[in-house]
Enzyme design. Structure first.
Site: not given
Length: 415
Positions: A12, A30, A35, A83, A118, A258, A329
């Site tokens: 995202v 981050d 990363r 989240t 979210t 999600c 994930r």
């Protein structure tokens, strides 16, 4: 002039930071050093951006850092951390709260903190704001403000990219709502929708994926029924789909960060206020058990062909949570694998999209991409990667082919 810090550079945050960097000075933050090192070298392992796009962002004066002081002079902070849920399927706000704590250390008067992660309705103002106030010593809606603009990234989708998806926005006051909306409208070509409150925007996000989850659960249940009736589920859906208002959902494994997660945020909040959300939880239970169902169907087909289950060799094609994407994930393919292992099957997994080290770390599995398909007792096509669509996979007397995604011309079974 706005200077934006994007907190969390995953699927995202990175595309969003890249989009903003075309018009604003942006700092991508981050906590993972590896990363930051990869991005500074022009490498995005999520494959959401190519090397040219990452280097373009750097050329546009975008910085990548894991040093908190480097975002201290920003005036807009956008939080895009994960989240997840815990092992008890309860919301885990740890990344969100830690990000809020970090921002609180550099928060200044008139700064705006916008959350994209979210959450359940109320989380921004009830869980995050108190941390911002406590750490910063500033007063909410007097010294600093908040916004909410739920992410709508679709990993692996090169058509519906961040700027081409309509964005919902909201602010902690009407004036801040307008500012947040104008900020996103400056980069989102698809347009924006300003919600009246942050809670409305939070609720809108969490029901988007809950709705999809329930619809997929419905067609998954249909597939179980039609399987017992010896009816082709996809033929039924194709026939029903000729009606103009029939929704084109297909059966399958429901994973990812999600659809398989967000409903639990809504049900958690519902139960907190004394309501038991029966339909949402029923859909979750059904979808969570689809991997076990698939494995059992494969075992039945193998028995019918006279296969000895203990020690049989099974190849699973695909471990990512969706096609043409490296994201593993919350992939529910693992449920199929673990159930087959419980039966005593020897499982090999192949996936040319997934990262070998990440699969080993997350699932303790070794990817094997140099394979002889004919040497297996059963082959399960679990993810519809483009490369798999061209495979000459056909069931015969010697091995079972189970096509979860229904993309093969011939198989022993499918959902």
């Amino acid at each position: 002039m706005n200077k934006i810090a994007v907190i969390g550079l995953g699927y995202v945050g990175l595309p969003l930071a890249h989009a903003f960097s075309e018009k604003y000075k942006v700092v991508g933050f981050d906590i993972a050093q590896w990363r930051i090192d990869e991005l500074r070298a022009g490498v995005d392992r999520t494959l959401e951006l190519n090397e040219e796009q990452v280097n373009e962002a750097i050329k546009n004066n975008m910085e990548f850092t894991n040093v908190l002081e480097d975002i201290a002079d920003c005036n807009i902070y956008i939080v895009t951390v994960p989240t997840p849920i815990d092992k008890h399927k309860k919301p885990d706000l740890t990344p969100l709260l830690k990000a809020s704590e970090s921002i609180g250390k550099v928060l200044k008067k008139d700064d705006i903190v916008i959350y994209e992660s979210t959450v359940y309705p109320g989380a921004t103002e009830e869980d995050c704001v108190p941390i911002l106030e406590k750490v910063s010593g500033l007063k909410f809606n007097e010294d600093f403000y908040c916004g909410y603009s739920p992410e709508r990234i679709n990993p692996g989708d090169k058509e519906h990219t961040v700027t081409k998806i309509l964005k919902v926005t909201a602010g902690s006051t009407p004036e801040i709502g307008q500012k947040v909306d104008e900020l996103y409208a400056s980069i989102i070509t698809a347009g924006t929708h300003l919600a009246p409150t942050i809670k409305v925007a939070e609720a809108a996000k969490v029901i988007e994926n809950s709705q999809r989850d329930i619809n997929i659960a419905f067609v998954n249940e249909l597939s179980m029924i039609f399987n017992r009736l010896n009816i082709d589920t996809n033929a039924v859906l194709e026939a029903a789909g000729t009606k103009w208002n029939f929704l084109p959902f297909k059966p399958g494994l429901v994973g990812g960060h999600c659809i398989g997660v967000d409903p639990y945020y809504l049900t958690h909040k519902a139960q907190e206020v004394g309501y038991n959300p029966e339909i949402i939880l029923a859909g979750r239970r059904l979808n969570d058990n689809m991997g076990i169902y698939v494995a059992n169907q494969v075992i039945k087909l193998m028995i019918k062909k006279g296969k000895k289950i203990e020690g049989s060799r099974v190849l699973v094609l695909g471990i990512t949570f969706k096609e043409n994407c490296p994201d593993i994930r919350n992939s529910r393919v693992i449920d199929v694998i673990r159930e087959l292992q419980d039966f005593g099957c020897d499982i090999d997994v192949s996936d040319y999209w997934a990262d070998r080290e990440e699969v080993q770390r997350e699932y303790k599995l070794e990817l094997k991409n140099n394979i002889d398909i004919e040497s297996y007792d059963a082959v399960i096509l679990a993810v519809a990667h483009n490369k798999y669509k061209n495979l000459d996979l056909k069931s015969d007397e010697t091995h079972v082919v189970f096509d979860i995604k229904s993309i093969l011309s011939e198989s022993d079974g499918q959902l």
